[in-house]
Design an enzyme around this catalytic site. Structure first.
Site, PDB file in Angstrom:
ATOM      1  CE  LYS A   1      22.356  59.933  47.877  1.00 22.76           C
ATOM      2  NZ  LYS A   1      22.219  60.457  49.261  1.00 22.76           N
TER       3      LYS A   1
ATOM      4  CB  SER B   1      24.431  57.980  51.305  1.00 22.68           C
ATOM      5  OG  SER B   1      23.486  59.034  51.217  1.00 22.68           O
TER       6      SER B   1
ATOM      7  CB  SER C   1      23.716  61.678  52.943  1.00 24.47           C
ATOM      8  OG  SER C   1      23.754  60.449  53.623  1.00 24.47           O
TER       9      SER C   1
END
Lengths: 484, 475
Positions: B64, B139, B163
């Protein structure tokens, strides 16, 4: 109403905040060396630069130092250790918040005893807490820009806050000196104001003498010495009186001390209305200090200056002045005691340490340990004087030579033929000459004015180049004149 | 053979029998990315150095865009960090490199992990591989999309309120949020420090266990990391749930839950019963307050964590042409106004507000108290059961743009996942079915702190008896 009357009608109320840099090996939340004077932005790492993703880890030594300070301040130690974030924006603050302690300071409710004309006074300590120092801004006026040096970022600080117990600039000055000496004894900081390891801000207000509520206070910053703190407070108290007497009102604000002009200057009011939005730092888990750790720190506390002073007076029979001068310097006090162990003449040792030795230290700008002298060396010298081998004057010269050369008193006396002359034949020749040259003094002595003998001894000493034994001279002069 | 379509453990088996090499696997994954990422947009950017000479068992991984990787640009998908190249590796990145992971690229995400749809990225949205008109969740939407679209073998995400799990649910893969303190946060650019945790997004439960073996463990650089022994998580892959007590949260099956999601989750509950688990209904009375509590605590911490993005040291700096007297304040304001997107600004303002003097007690302090009550609810529940079960999200993947201008409805997509973050316990999302539109549904399981093994065991057993995880989107 006269000015004098008005000044008597006011009472000054002062509280001080001292920021002390702790001299731990590394910074408070990272592994960077905790040192002063590196090239800008070289003593930094991702953690103290607050780079995204980095996390603080508490250096436990800073906590032990803070506990030590707290104990020496006679404060209550909070075993529950918690850190909070103080949020504000400034370029020297790389995370946009300072890690500090808000509702659980390491230490609270302590006191420091200071000496005043009216006797000892207790100055309350509100709190002492750990926090991190910020970097340093440097303004380049020629380039019209500001530069930031982050070397200082993350230097461990303890902030010591007094109660509003100080009643004059002089008391504040005494408190600071007392506190500094105590901190030096603890060995937690070099307490060097020039390097910024000790900084002091002051809150001051005045009120009618009989009042119990506080007047409006102003905060003073930018004092770079204890003397400056005193001057700034004196100035500010005067200003408060003037404003109030002329019917004005004191505005609560922060003022900067201008040492050159000896005035306080208001900071921009915009700096005032801070809401720091304190909240617990989620990166540092609160924990409880084991009572065993507290006991250990307590056991390691050195004898503090106040206690040492009392002991020196009692144990060694020193007067308060001599004891006071010795205690002012922890190393000198220790040196004194090691001298006393092998030579039981405390008063004489104190005289040497507070006189000739102190002078040498001041001239050479070093501490006693840097003089390279052992207690054995000094005792040998003192004994030479006491035994009459050296005059007191010659003794001081020998001390200088000892420090210059690293040789012992005995070696120097031998080499420099500084030994006191006690030989009757040699001395008698000098005495005869002096008597011949000073008939008036001789006449005075004959008339019973024995003070004149001192004058003759002095003259003879001069003649001998300081080497004559003054006691012996006195004897010989008296004998000669009475037999004449 | 399409190497990219395999799982990491299948690839490792090929390495052992020398039927594939890391070079071939990487090449295959990169060509897959080249083929489809223009449509999925899972990556914010690819790694600048795809070192083909790495270890003999290297597995390509997507990271990420909020985990610091030395000398790579890492931005949290925000304009304010454009150009920021950390001079250090995050703890997880170190572990990935040491264990011969090949970092393929940096997955797209909601800006600073603020969002549930991966639409707030400064690079534009990521699209759901099952239906490109829909969001992949967020996210960690880029990480989840990359895994299910075979643009990586596995991925790392971060989970502050769901997330990892919510995008895993929307994309039909496995996503685990470990216990708070299980994985080091050092080098993870913080959103909400007391809630953030890094975890795996994988194609199946075995891969999840294997990736946990790499990333879990104590790190002295993170004071919130916990010094608990790390088990071999692959040993928890036991095909047996007999006697395991599963608590189904009754508050989760009320209004707001999509009927198709409900059906799929209930189907999973029946399946687990058949496999020998004991199922009982439990109550988490404070669950209805979880979302409100979360948006106080998380935004408060975020407002402070994001203060360092001020234009002084790195990333974006904007200096207005006409500076007022106090140029510094102008620079701060301009930089942050240009650098942060709407959702980031909204959360910074919210967090600043709840910490402000006069409001602290009413919001932040009260929020922390409710957080304690939520933890107590769970402690009570775990006296009666080993695993707590809910849907992962109340809906399947929604349309791009559907909720972006309605923050409150967006926030409610984390209604089931937030509880685990507030309590610090581990939680997993596994595929448990599909809607009539062909969109995946996720099942969430939560366990006691440091009992990731329980989650892996129940998930593995369920997975062995279903085929949801084998389905692939057609791209």
């Amino acid at each position: 109403m006269t000015h004098k009357n008005m000044s008597q009608a006011f009472e000054t109320v002062i509280g001080l905040e001292v920021h002390l840099q702790l001299s731990t090996k590394t910074k408070i939340f990272c592994g960077c060396a905790n040192m002063f004077g590196s090239a800008p932005n070289t003593n930094v790492c991702p953690v103290c630069l607050g780079l995204p993703g980095t996390l603080p880890v508490l250096n436990h030594q800073t906590l032990l130092y803070a506990i030590k300070v707290g104990l020496a301040l006679n404060a209550h130690i909070n075993p529950f250790i918690k850190f909070d974030r103080k949020n504000y924006y400034y370029p020297d603050l790389p995370k946009g918040y300072q890690i500090s302690q808000y509702d659980f300071p390491v230490a609270k409710d302590g006191f420091v005893m200071i000496k005043t004309d009216k006797g000892p006074k207790r100055i309350g300590i509100k709190r002492a807490h750990l926090e991190e120092d910020a970097g340093k801004l440097m303004h380049d006026n020629t380039d019209n820009c500001s530069l930031v040096d982050y070397n200082r970022t993350g230097t461990p600080l303890i902030e010591i806050v007094t109660q509003p117990d100080l009643r004059s600039a002089g008391e504040s000055y005494d408190y600071l000196n007392t506190l500094k000496l105590m901190l030096q004894y603890l060995g937690v900081s070099d307490c060097d104001m020039e390097k910024g390891s000790l900084r002091c801000d002051a809150n001051v207000s005045i009120r009618p003498a009989e009042s119990t509520s506080f007047g409006t206070k102003t905060e003073l910053k930018n004092m770079n010495s204890f003397r400056a703190v005193k001057s700034a407070l004196e100035y500010e108290v005067g200003r408060h009186k003037q404003v109030i007497l002329s019917g004005g009102k004191i505005v609560q604000e922060t003022l900067l001390w201008d040492d050159q002009k000896s005035v306080t200057v208001a900071m921009r009011s915009k700096e005032q209305a801070h809401d720091y939005r304190y909240f617990p730092d989620p990166d540092l888990v609160p924990f409880t200090v084991d009572y065993k750790v507290l006991d250990q720190v307590r056991a390691e506390l050195p004898e503090l200056p106040g206690v040492k002073l009392e002991r020196f007076i009692k144990q060694y029979g020193l007067n308060e002045y001599d004891a006071g001068v010795l205690v002012m310097d922890q190393a000198a006090a220790n040196f004194f005691e090691s001298c006393c162990e092998s030579y039981n003449q405390p008063k004489k040792i104190a005289n040497w340490l507070n006189g000739a030795m102190l002078k040498e230290m001041n001239e050479r700008k070093v501490g006693i340990s840097e003089l390279g002298l052992t207690s054995v060396n000094l005792i040998e010298l003192i004994k030479s004087v006491e035994d009459g081998v050296l005059s007191h004057l010659a003794g001081k010269e020998v001390l200088t030579l000892m420090l210059d050369s690293g040789k012992s008193a005995g070696q120097i006396i031998q080499q420099q033929s500084l030994a006191q002359v006690s030989d009757d034949a040699v001395l008698m020749a000098i005495v005869d000459e002096i008597i011949q040259q000073n008939p008036t003094a001789v006449e005075q002595i004959k008339q019973g004015k024995f003070a004149a003998a001192g004058f003759l001894v002095g003259q003879a000493m001069k003649k001998s180049g300081g080497k004559a034994n003054p006691k012996k001279l006195n004897e010989l002069i008296t004998r000669r004149i009475s037999h004449a | 053979m399409k190497l990219h379509s395999l799982t990491a453990h299948q690839i490792l088996d090929l390495y052992k029998t020398q039927k594939a090499s890391p070079q071939e696997v990487l090449k295959d994954v990169l060509s897959r990315i080249g083929l489809i990422d223009s449509r999925v947009h899972a990556y914010a950017r690819l790694s600048s150095q795809n070192d083909l000479t790495q270890g003999v068992c290297a597995i390509p991984i997507a990271i990420k865009d909020n985990m610091c990787t030395k000398d790579e640009e890492i931005t949290c998908s925000s304009r304010i960090l454009k150009g920021f190249r950390p001079p250090y590796d995050a703890a997880v990145v170190e572990r990935i490199k040491q264990n011969a992971g090949m970092i393929v690229g940096f997955a797209n995400m909601d800006e600073f992990a603020f969002g549930s749809s991966t639409e707030t990225s400064c690079y534009g949205a990521t699209y759901n591989p099952w239906d490109l008109s829909r969001v992949p969740g967020g996210s960690s939407g880029g990480s989840a999309a990359a895994v299910v679209a075979d643009e990586t073998l596995w991925a790392l995400g971060s989970d502050t309120g769901g997330s990892i799990r919510q995008p895993a649910s929307f994309c039909g893969i496995v996503g685990l949020k470990p216990t708070y303190g299980r994985v080091s946060r050092y080098g993870l650019i913080a959103f909400a420090s007391s809630l953030d945790q890094i975890g795996p997004l994988t194609k199946d439960v075995r891969d999840c266990a294997m990736l946990m073996n790499i990333i879990a463990g104590y790190d002295e650089r993170d004071s919130t990391s916990v010094n608990e022994p790390v088990p071999d998580y692959t040993k928890a892959l036991v095909h047996d749930v007999r006697g395991i007590k599963i608590g189904v949260v009754k508050e989760a099956f009320v209004e707001g839950l999509d009927a198709q999601v409900r059906t799929a989750v209930e189907g999973a509950i029946d399946q687990l019963k058949k496999l020998g688990a004991t199922v009982k209904e439990i109550s988490l009375p404070h669950a209805p307050y979880a979302v409100a509590t979360y948006y106080i605590v998380a935004t408060a911490e975020a407002s402070s964590n994001l203060a360092r993005f001020d234009g002084v040291r790195y990333g974006l700096r904007q200096s207005p042409a006409n500076m007022r007297k106090n140029g510094l304040m102008d620079m701060y304001e301009e930089t942050r106004a240009k650098g942060f997107g709407d959702e980031a600004k909204r959360r910074i303002m919210l967090g600043t507000y709840v910490l402000s003097s006069g409001y602290y007690d009413a919001y932040y302090l009260r929020g922390q108290k409710v957080r304690t009550l939520i933890k107590q609810d769970l402690d009570e529940a775990f006296k009666e059961c080993d695993v707590i079960l809910t849907p992962t999200a109340p809906t399947t993947a929604f349309k791009v743009g559907e909720k972006i201008s309605d923050p409150l409805s967006m926030y409610l997509s984390d209604i089931y996942t937030i509880t685990a973050n507030l309590a610090g316990i581990p939680a997993i999302s596994i595929p448990c079915g599909f809607s009539k539109q062909g969109l995946p549904v996720g099942l969430q399981l939560m366990a006691r702190a440091f009992d990731e093994e329980m989650l892996l065991r129940v998930s593995y057993t369920y997975e062995q008896n279903t085929e949801w995880h084998l389905k692939k989107p057609s791209l």
